[in-house]
Design a protein around this motif. Sequence first.
Motif, mmCIF file in Angstrom:
data_model
loop_
_atom_site.group_PDB
_atom_site.id
_atom_site.type_symbol
_atom_site.label_atom_id
_atom_site.label_comp_id
_atom_site.label_asym_id
_atom_site.label_seq_id
_atom_site.Cartn_x
_atom_site.Cartn_y
_atom_site.Cartn_z
ATOM 1 N N LYS A 190 -18.788 -24.428 34.852
ATOM 2 C CA LYS A 190 -18.045 -25.376 35.342
ATOM 3 C C LYS A 190 -19.066 -26.323 36.285
ATOM 4 C CE LYS A 190 -14.293 -27.227 37.343
ATOM 5 N NZ LYS A 190 -13.558 -27.798 36.471
ATOM 6 N N LEU A 191 -20.104 -25.932 36.795
ATOM 7 C CA LEU A 191 -21.111 -26.894 37.309
ATOM 8 C C LEU A 191 -21.711 -27.700 36.365
ATOM 9 C CD1 LEU A 191 -23.014 -24.250 39.596
ATOM 10 C CD2 LEU A 191 -21.501 -26.017 40.354
ATOM 11 N N LEU A 192 -21.947 -27.366 35.058
ATOM 12 C CA LEU A 192 -22.447 -28.055 33.951
ATOM 13 C C LEU A 192 -21.242 -29.095 33.650
ATOM 14 C CD1 LEU A 192 -24.209 -25.625 31.853
ATOM 15 C CD2 LEU A 192 -25.183 -27.371 33.272
ATOM 16 N N GLU A 193 -20.057 -28.670 33.708
ATOM 17 C CA GLU A 193 -18.900 -29.600 33.259
ATOM 18 C C GLU A 193 -18.872 -30.736 34.448
ATOM 19 O OE1 GLU A 193 -14.127 -29.455 33.468
ATOM 20 O OE2 GLU A 193 -15.233 -27.797 33.056
ATOM 21 N N ILE A 194 -18.920 -30.478 35.582
ATOM 22 C CA ILE A 194 -18.869 -31.433 36.783
ATOM 23 C C ILE A 194 -20.194 -32.337 36.443
ATOM 24 C CG2 ILE A 194 -19.208 -31.770 39.061
ATOM 25 C CD1 ILE A 194 -17.677 -29.070 39.501
ATOM 26 N N ALA A 195 -21.278 -31.670 36.275
ATOM 27 C CA ALA A 195 -22.546 -32.645 36.028
ATOM 28 C C ALA A 195 -22.317 -33.683 34.780
ATOM 29 C CB ALA A 195 -23.829 -31.778 35.734
ATOM 30 N N GLY A 196 -21.501 -33.278 33.990
ATOM 31 C CA GLY A 196 -21.579 -34.165 32.740
ATOM 32 C C GLY A 196 -20.661 -35.460 33.176
ATOM 33 N N LYS A 197 -20.116 -35.458 34.499
ATOM 34 C CA LYS A 197 -19.518 -36.570 35.051
ATOM 35 C C LYS A 197 -20.437 -37.665 35.586
ATOM 36 C CE LYS A 197 -15.358 -33.963 35.948
ATOM 37 N NZ LYS A 197 -14.312 -33.968 37.333
ATOM 38 N N VAL A 198 -21.726 -37.258 35.886
ATOM 39 C CA VAL A 198 -22.792 -38.084 36.539
ATOM 40 C C VAL A 198 -23.650 -38.436 35.295
ATOM 41 C CG1 VAL A 198 -24.747 -38.036 38.016
ATOM 42 C CG2 VAL A 198 -22.846 -36.589 38.389
ATOM 43 N N PRO A 199 -23.861 -40.056 34.854
ATOM 44 C CA PRO A 199 -24.527 -40.430 33.754
ATOM 45 C C PRO A 199 -25.948 -40.008 33.855
ATOM 46 C CG PRO A 199 -23.012 -41.986 34.306
ATOM 47 C CD PRO A 199 -22.960 -40.638 35.630
ATOM 48 N N GLY A 200 -26.555 -39.386 32.818
ATOM 49 C CA GLY A 200 -27.952 -39.095 32.632
ATOM 50 C C GLY A 200 -28.502 -37.960 33.275
ATOM 51 N N LEU A 201 -27.298 -37.075 33.896
ATOM 52 C CA LEU A 201 -27.818 -35.996 34.652
ATOM 53 C C LEU A 201 -28.051 -34.665 33.613
ATOM 54 C CD1 LEU A 201 -28.533 -34.286 36.989
ATOM 55 C CD2 LEU A 201 -26.062 -33.881 37.330
#
Length: 246
Positions: A166-177
Amino acid sequence: MPVKKISHRALVTGAAATALALTAGVGIGLAADSDGESAPSASKAAPLVVPANTSGKDGTVITYGKASAPTTLSVYEDPRCPYCAVFERDLGPTLTNLADSGKVKVEFHMATFLDKRLEGKGSRTALGALGAALNESPALFKQFHTALYEAQPKEETTDTFGSTSKLLEIAGKVPGLRTHAFNKAVKEGTYLAWADKVGETFYDSDVTGTPAAKVGDRHITLLDEDGKAVSARQFTEEIEAAAAKR
């Protein structure tokens, strides 16, 4: 308003005296995620690895803003704290603008006590992921920090952040992260030992609840009596007034 949520209020000027009383020495044990993934437990976590772009002993202070900023604002939060989400949602943009304009340097002091209070591991695991973002850059840390509070579950007892997927899914919303290094660090719990250090250091402050903010020893009002964020104008004026008296 549920009493349990009121207990997470900050000890800030003008707020009701209902802050959460913290106890030192919290130990966090981790169980498997509901989706089958699990972050390493405290005993299995890798040796202390400190992310780049930190300061203080063991890198427990997360700094965002220009080093030359005339005012330092210390902010205290727990990733699972619902009132921290209120603060970030309503005043986060103002805080970011103050930092980006060079007026304020923000020092984040993160806590993980809600894992103990509510059971779970989301505060610690989210903080470890924030460390992975910080290691990429302060800008990516701040964007991920914002994304996490936006994605915070409605029920504070729901341990959404305990899931690395889930954390990685949320991180996917941040370009370049979502770099290889970031993904690997989150999955392997590279910064969990660091998250433990950060969480322990929180208890060294005189802050007894989250969210809270201070300029020096002067508390800045973040929430009103009803748990709603104060206006951006009041928030900014209190920071300026506190800075002027230093």
